[in-house]
Structure formats: C-alpha cells, structure tokens
Write an enzyme that holds these catalytic residues in place. Structure first.
Site, PDB file in Angstrom:
ATOM      1  N   ASP A  21       4.960  18.193  -4.264  1.00  9.78           N
ATOM      2  CA  ASP A  21       5.267  16.926  -3.599  1.00  9.78           C
ATOM      3  C   ASP A  21       5.472  15.843  -4.652  1.00  9.78           C
ATOM      4  OD1 ASP A  21       2.840  15.669  -4.342  1.00  9.78           O
ATOM      5  OD2 ASP A  21       1.925  15.922  -2.383  1.00  9.78           O
ATOM      6  N   SER A  56       1.007  18.181  -7.538  1.00 10.61           N
ATOM      7  CA  SER A  56       1.022  16.818  -7.015  1.00 10.61           C
ATOM      8  C   SER A  56       0.335  15.877  -7.997  1.00 10.61           C
ATOM      9  CB  SER A  56       0.286  16.776  -5.666  1.00 10.61           C
ATOM     10  OG  SER A  56       0.146  15.452  -5.187  1.00 10.61           O
ATOM     11  N   THR A  63      -7.632  18.032  -1.543  1.00 12.57           N
ATOM     12  CA  THR A  63      -7.211  17.087  -2.584  1.00 12.57           C
ATOM     13  C   THR A  63      -8.260  17.054  -3.690  1.00 12.57           C
ATOM     14  OG1 THR A  63      -5.908  15.730  -1.078  1.00 12.57           O
ATOM     15  CG2 THR A  63      -6.709  14.667  -3.085  1.00 12.57           C
ATOM     16  N   ALA A  95      -2.001   8.852   4.833  1.00 14.34           N
ATOM     17  CA  ALA A  95      -3.108   8.120   5.450  1.00 14.34           C
ATOM     18  C   ALA A  95      -2.604   6.964   6.312  1.00 14.34           C
ATOM     19  CB  ALA A  95      -4.037   7.586   4.358  1.00 14.34           C
ATOM     20  N   VAL A 115      10.597  13.391  -4.076  1.00 17.33           N
ATOM     21  CA  VAL A 115      11.698  14.062  -3.369  1.00 17.33           C
ATOM     22  C   VAL A 115      12.378  13.068  -2.433  1.00 17.33           C
ATOM     23  CG1 VAL A 115      12.315  15.898  -1.769  1.00 17.33           C
ATOM     24  CG2 VAL A 115      10.562  16.298  -3.517  1.00 17.33           C
ATOM     25  N   SER A 122      -3.723  13.836   7.276  1.00 11.74           N
ATOM     26  CA  SER A 122      -4.645  13.278   6.294  1.00 11.74           C
ATOM     27  C   SER A 122      -6.055  13.161   6.872  1.00 11.74           C
ATOM     28  CB  SER A 122      -4.162  11.887   5.873  1.00 11.74           C
ATOM     29  OG  SER A 122      -5.142  11.217   5.108  1.00 11.74           O
ATOM     30  N   TYR A 138       0.846  -1.202   0.000  1.00 17.38           N
ATOM     31  CA  TYR A 138       0.000   0.000   0.000  1.00 17.38           C
ATOM     32  C   TYR A 138       0.879   1.248   0.000  1.00 17.38           C
ATOM     33  CZ  TYR A 138      -2.966   3.764   1.673  1.00 17.38           C
ATOM     34  OH  TYR A 138      -3.601   4.970   1.802  1.00 17.38           O
ATOM     35  N   LYS A 180      -4.597  20.913  -3.890  1.00 16.53           N
ATOM     36  CA  LYS A 180      -3.562  19.888  -4.009  1.00 16.53           C
ATOM     37  C   LYS A 180      -3.921  18.913  -5.137  1.00 16.53           C
ATOM     38  CE  LYS A 180      -1.360  16.219  -1.271  1.00 16.53           C
ATOM     39  NZ  LYS A 180      -1.709  15.047  -2.107  1.00 16.53           N
ATOM     40  N   LEU A 196      -8.015  17.545   3.088  1.00 19.80           N
ATOM     41  CA  LEU A 196      -9.451  17.283   3.048  1.00 19.80           C
ATOM     42  C   LEU A 196      -9.859  16.529   1.791  1.00 19.80           C
ATOM     43  CD1 LEU A 196     -12.269  17.921   4.395  1.00 19.80           C
ATOM     44  CD2 LEU A 196     -12.333  19.931   2.891  1.00 19.80           C
ATOM     45  N   TYR A 197     -10.594  15.426   1.996  1.00 18.58           N
ATOM     46  CA  TYR A 197     -11.364  14.796   0.922  1.00 18.58           C
ATOM     47  C   TYR A 197     -12.807  15.242   1.074  1.00 18.58           C
ATOM     48  CZ  TYR A 197      -7.575  11.482  -0.129  1.00 18.58           C
ATOM     49  OH  TYR A 197      -6.383  10.913  -0.507  1.00 18.58           O
ATOM     50  N   HIS A 235      -0.402  12.845  -6.650  1.00 12.11           N
ATOM     51  CA  HIS A 235      -0.859  11.911  -5.618  1.00 12.11           C
ATOM     52  C   HIS A 235       0.143  10.762  -5.450  1.00 12.11           C
ATOM     53  CE1 HIS A 235      -4.716  11.310  -3.288  1.00 12.11           C
ATOM     54  NE2 HIS A 235      -4.028  10.240  -2.942  1.00 12.11           N
TER      55      HIS A 235
END
Length: 320
Positions: free
Chosen positions: A285, A252, A155, A79, A288, A106, A24, A230, A128-129, A254
């Site tokens: 992000d 990003s 996000t 997460a 990196v 997250s 994961y 994001k 935030l989702y 993701h």
C-alpha cells in the site's frame, strides 16, 4: 467538474472538508519527504512493452488468502471515515462488496465490526492495533471473527504515533459527535483534546510500546484467522515475519505518516518479495493512484495492492 482520475478528488476534498479533517487525511510525518517519495518513486519505473499480443480477453480476477476477488486492488484500513461522510465505513463496505473486492476495517473506525458486517455480504479483513490491555485486544479479535471477518492485518509500525505536524498545529481530535465505535463500550471510544494532537495523546495512553514478534505468535493462540503483518519494509523483517507465522506481508510505511525518510513502498517491495521466496503473499500500500501503479507493483512481485486515500487527501467514495 468531471473527474477523470483519482488524484482529482484531492482538490474537491480540500474544498469540502474542514481544515482539521482534510489535513489529517492529507498530511504525512515531519518533512513529508516519504509522502512525496511514495508518489515520485512510481514515476521513475518505466514499462518495457511488448506488442502484437492478443488482449481481446482480459481477466483481472485473483485469489487472496483463498478468496476470489475481481481484481488485485483492495481497500486498505482507514480510520474515522465518518469525518469525511456520514455514511463512512458503511459506504466503503457496500462499495467494496459491489466491486467484488476486499475491505479492511480500521480498529479506529467510526463504525463497529458488527455494524459493518450488517451492511451485507462481503470479504472483509480487520486491521488491529495492539492495546496495552490485552483483554481489549482479545475481545476485539473475537468480535471480528464472530462478525465474519476473514483475516487480521496487524499494524506493526505504530508503537508511537508519527510526528504529524499538521495535526499538532490543528490540535486534532475526533469530532464530538463521533466515537471510535469498536471501543465505545470499553470507555476507550472518545479522544480527549490535547495541547498538541489528540490522536497522539490517545496512542501514547493506549497503544502498547512493548509490541514485539512474540505478539505475532500470541495472536495465533487467540485466533484461527490468518495474520497479515502490515508495516514491513526490509528483507530481515520479512524473514522474521514468516518465521513468526505470518500468513502474508503488507509492505507499508503507513502512508508516510509514521517515520519520515523511509523508502517508498514501491522501492522496498522488491527486497521484501525476494526475501519472502514465495512462501507467503506480499502486498503493497502507499502512493497508488493509477492502474499503471498497480501494474508496476504486480510486475515487481506484489500479489495485490491496497488503496488508501488518507495519505493523499484523496476522497474516493467515502480511507489509518
């Protein structure tokens, strides 16, 4: 084993973590081309160094949304951190505070906004989702605000979960002793087992696929916190984000876990920075691993970077 760089944590993580958990954290979407490209693209950028400059005094501190931090390196949202370590988000919060930088919590953390706030002082953002039930979203934003969080990182690249084939093969689900703590009291904290990925089923059932630019404006009606968008990769979306009231942009993909065959974030960065025209800060992000990567992002116009250890399988300290 003596650790000399961040990448070396990956082998340790693979050895110590259960396969479902490691996969994961480590995997990307589909062919994982973008996962590899997030790293490879950095290696194609070379320095043109100047010499005989006085470097006896170095100050890496910077300001992000008005907050002074020790360096332009912040913690990206990650997460379910307690799958990796019992301390999970608690440890990350304490480490970020001790380092004098920002932690982003997250939505799908295994510690709640209140629990993370209880670890002590620190500058924290909340990722935030947007759920189908907007009352859930409003309640969560209010709780983050009350707990002292300083910004919302919205996000925008996950109306559906990316096809993460390792999670499908492993029938990924949150271990039974853990919950998505921010949703525990709303009967949304558990993840049911599924015929493929339990997380994909959870997202399909809960996350709002109608999410649009109007929702960025709606968020501004329920919170005074600045909103970072994001998941931006193009000039066109950069302009719309600014017109919609975004206080900043996070370039990003993701962690290469959503749409495969999108550009590496370091490749997309220059286009986004040019489109932003200095009106809002642009962050990055993805991919990196070294200080040289941070320097490359700053040289291409980023105001700072977020490090996120999930998409590499790297485990630093205690990483959505």
């Amino acid at each position: 084993m003596e650790i000399t760089n961040v990448t070396e944590y990956e082998a340790i993580a693979k050895e110590k973590l259960p396969k479902m958990v490691y996969d994961y954290y480590a995997s990307g979407a589909e062919d994982q081309w973008t996962l590899k490209e997030n790293r490879n693209a950095f290696s194609r950028i070379l320095f043109r160094p100047r010499i005989l400059i006085d470097v006896s005094k170095i100050d890496m501190s910077t300001t992000v949304l008005g907050f002074k931090i020790s360096m332009p390196i912040m913690i990206a949202p990650t997460a379910m951190q307690k799958m990796a370590h019992p301390e999970g988000e608690y440890a990350t919060a304490r480490a970020a505070s001790a380092a004098g930088t920002i932690m982003t919590l997250s939505s799908w953390a295994t510690s709640s906004v209140e629990e993370v706030a209880s670890t002590g002082p620190g500058i924290r953002f909340f990722q935030l989702y947007v759920y189908k039930d907007r009352n859930v979203v409003a309640q969560l934003v209010r709780r983050a605000e009350k707990a002292g969080f300083k910004a919302i990182a919205l996000t925008v690249d996950t109306p559906r979960l990316g096809r993460r084939e390792a999670d499908i093969k492993n029938r990924f689900t949150l271990p039974p002793f853990l919950t998505l703590k921010n949703f525990e009291g709303l009967d949304l904290g558990k993840m049911d087992k599924a015929d493929d990925s339990g997380l994909a089923s959870y997202v399909a059932g809960q996350i709002d696929r109608t999410l649009s630019w109007q929702d960025v404006k709606w968020l501004q009606t329920i919170t005074k916190l600045p909103i970072l968008v994001k998941g931006v990769l193009t000039a066109e979306d950069t302009r719309i984000a600014i017109q919609s009231g975004a206080a900043g942009i996070i370039v990003s993909n993701h962690g290469a876990r959503q749409l495969d065959y999108v550009p590496a974030t370091i490749v997309a960065l220059e286009e986004v920075v040019k489109a932003a025209r200095g009106e809002v800060p642009v962050f990055l992000d993805g991919g990196v691993r070294r200080g040289t990567d941070v320097f490359k992002a700053l040289a291409l116009g980023a105001s700072g970077i977020f490090v996120n250890w999930k998409a590499s399988g790297v485990l630093f300290g205690s990483r959505g």
